[in-house]
Design an enzyme around this catalytic site. Structure first.
Site, PDB file in Angstrom:
ATOM      1  N   ASP A  76       0.999  -1.201   0.215  1.00 25.97           N
ATOM      2  CA  ASP A  76       0.002   0.038  -0.085  1.00 25.97           C
ATOM      3  C   ASP A  76       0.772   1.279  -0.089  1.00 25.97           C
ATOM      4  O   ASP A  76       1.520   1.481   1.226  1.00 25.97           O
ATOM      5  CB  ASP A  76      -1.028  -0.106   1.097  1.00 25.97           C
ATOM      6  CG  ASP A  76      -1.767   1.461   1.642  1.00 25.97           C
ATOM      7  OD1 ASP A  76      -1.686   1.990   0.555  1.00 25.97           O
ATOM      8  OD2 ASP A  76      -1.899   1.540   2.596  1.00 25.97           O
TER       9      ASP A  76
ATOM     10  N   ASN B  50      -0.286   8.359   0.729  1.00 25.92           N
ATOM     11  CA  ASN B  50       0.093   9.604   0.375  1.00 25.92           C
ATOM     12  C   ASN B  50       1.567  10.050   1.515  1.00 25.92           C
ATOM     13  O   ASN B  50       2.379  10.885   1.055  1.00 25.92           O
ATOM     14  CB  ASN B  50      -0.849  10.806   0.805  1.00 25.92           C
ATOM     15  CG  ASN B  50      -1.879  10.667  -0.367  1.00 25.92           C
ATOM     16  OD1 ASN B  50      -1.850  11.023  -1.311  1.00 25.92           O
ATOM     17  ND2 ASN B  50      -3.143  10.326   0.230  1.00 25.92           N
TER      18      ASN B  50
ATOM     19  N   ASP C 104      -7.112   3.578  -4.011  1.00 26.70           N
ATOM     20  CA  ASP C 104      -7.229   3.328  -2.550  1.00 26.70           C
ATOM     21  C   ASP C 104      -8.619   3.056  -2.247  1.00 26.70           C
ATOM     22  O   ASP C 104      -8.811   2.100  -1.285  1.00 26.70           O
ATOM     23  CB  ASP C 104      -6.597   4.340  -1.585  1.00 26.70           C
ATOM     24  CG  ASP C 104      -7.009   5.667  -1.790  1.00 26.70           C
ATOM     25  OD1 ASP C 104      -7.455   5.975  -2.781  1.00 26.70           O
ATOM     26  OD2 ASP C 104      -6.704   6.472  -0.894  1.00 26.70           O
TER      27      ASP C 104
END
Length: 244
Positions: free
Chosen positions: A6, A9, A96
């Site tokens: 993952d 940001n 996401d």
């Protein structure tokens, strides 16, 4: 072995699954990503599956090196998903958010589901019990609210998340804490109440970096899982492989 990545940001998280069980969780950055995964698969003779979700632009060199480590699946807007995407602009829906909705669909079937991701941004995604996704909402996360108060005013200090002691702040710092944190809590409660008003049979999943801070401060009953996106990647991998 299945490795779920993952790329968010603010940080990159890696989950290592073996026999459908989470074995290890690693927090890293893009520069050390390949090196960390190489350590995880050292000594593994069978081919490794890797599934990647990224909200930013991962350098092509990193992607090419990941391909050398195993069978790489990059989640895109063209990936097979277990829900009907009715978003008006489907190609602008964040990867996401796609992964989180897919995970909620697969883990909590035949239910109305609201996924709240309390990370850099606060995102809300609703999928009904017929697996139809219409959209949700996006607002600034806790860190962004602190930063905006500091960046766009002359004298307000830059605060960071801390224990919330009083609803009425008796100092500038305490007032910022009350405004930001109580504002976020009230916002989340309002979204949950809105969807519960439509149908009480609602499953709420709270995830993201600030989920553990928020979970005990919310009056509504929710499932808190700070690593739900990684779990969703694992579930989506199974779905993609079975529909390949």
């Amino acid at each position: 072995m299945i490795i779920c990545i993952d790329v968010g940001n603010t940080r990159t998280k890696v989950a290592v699954y073996e026999n459908s069980t989470l074995q290890q969780l690693v927090i890293t950055n893009n520069e050390k990503l390949v090196k960390n995964i190489s350590k995880q698969i050292q000594g593994i003779e069978n081919c490794v599956d890797i599934i990647l979700s990224s909200v930013g632009n991962l350098p092509s060199e990193v992607i090419e090196n990941l391909k050398k480590l195993g069978n790489l699946i990059i989640v895109t807007h063209e990936s097979p998903i277990p829900f009907k995407n009715l978003y008006a602009t489907p190609t602008t829906l964040g990867i996401d958010r796609i992964v989180l909705v897919a995970g909620a669909t697969l883990k909590y079937p035949d239910q109305n589901r609201l996924i709240i991701d309390a990370g850099t941004c606060l995102t809300y995604d609703f999928i009904n019990n017929q697996d139809q996704y219409h959209g949700g909402a996006i607002s600034p996360g806790i860190g962004l609210r602190y930063k905006s108060l500091h960046d766009y005013t002359a004298n307000l200090p830059l605060e960071k998340i801390s224990e919330l002691h009083s609803f009425v702040g008796n100092s500038t710092s305490a007032s910022i804490q009350s405004g930001v944190l109580n504002g976020v809590i009230a916002e989340i409660e309002a979204f949950i109440d809105h969807f519960k008003h439509q149908d009480e049979n609602l499953t709420v999943i709270l995830t993201g970096g600030n989920s553990e801070f928020l979970v005990n401060r919310l009056k509504n009953s929710i499932f808190a899982n700070p690593n739900f996106l990684l779990e969703s990647l694992f579930l989506l991998h199974q779905h993609i492989v079975s529909n390949d």
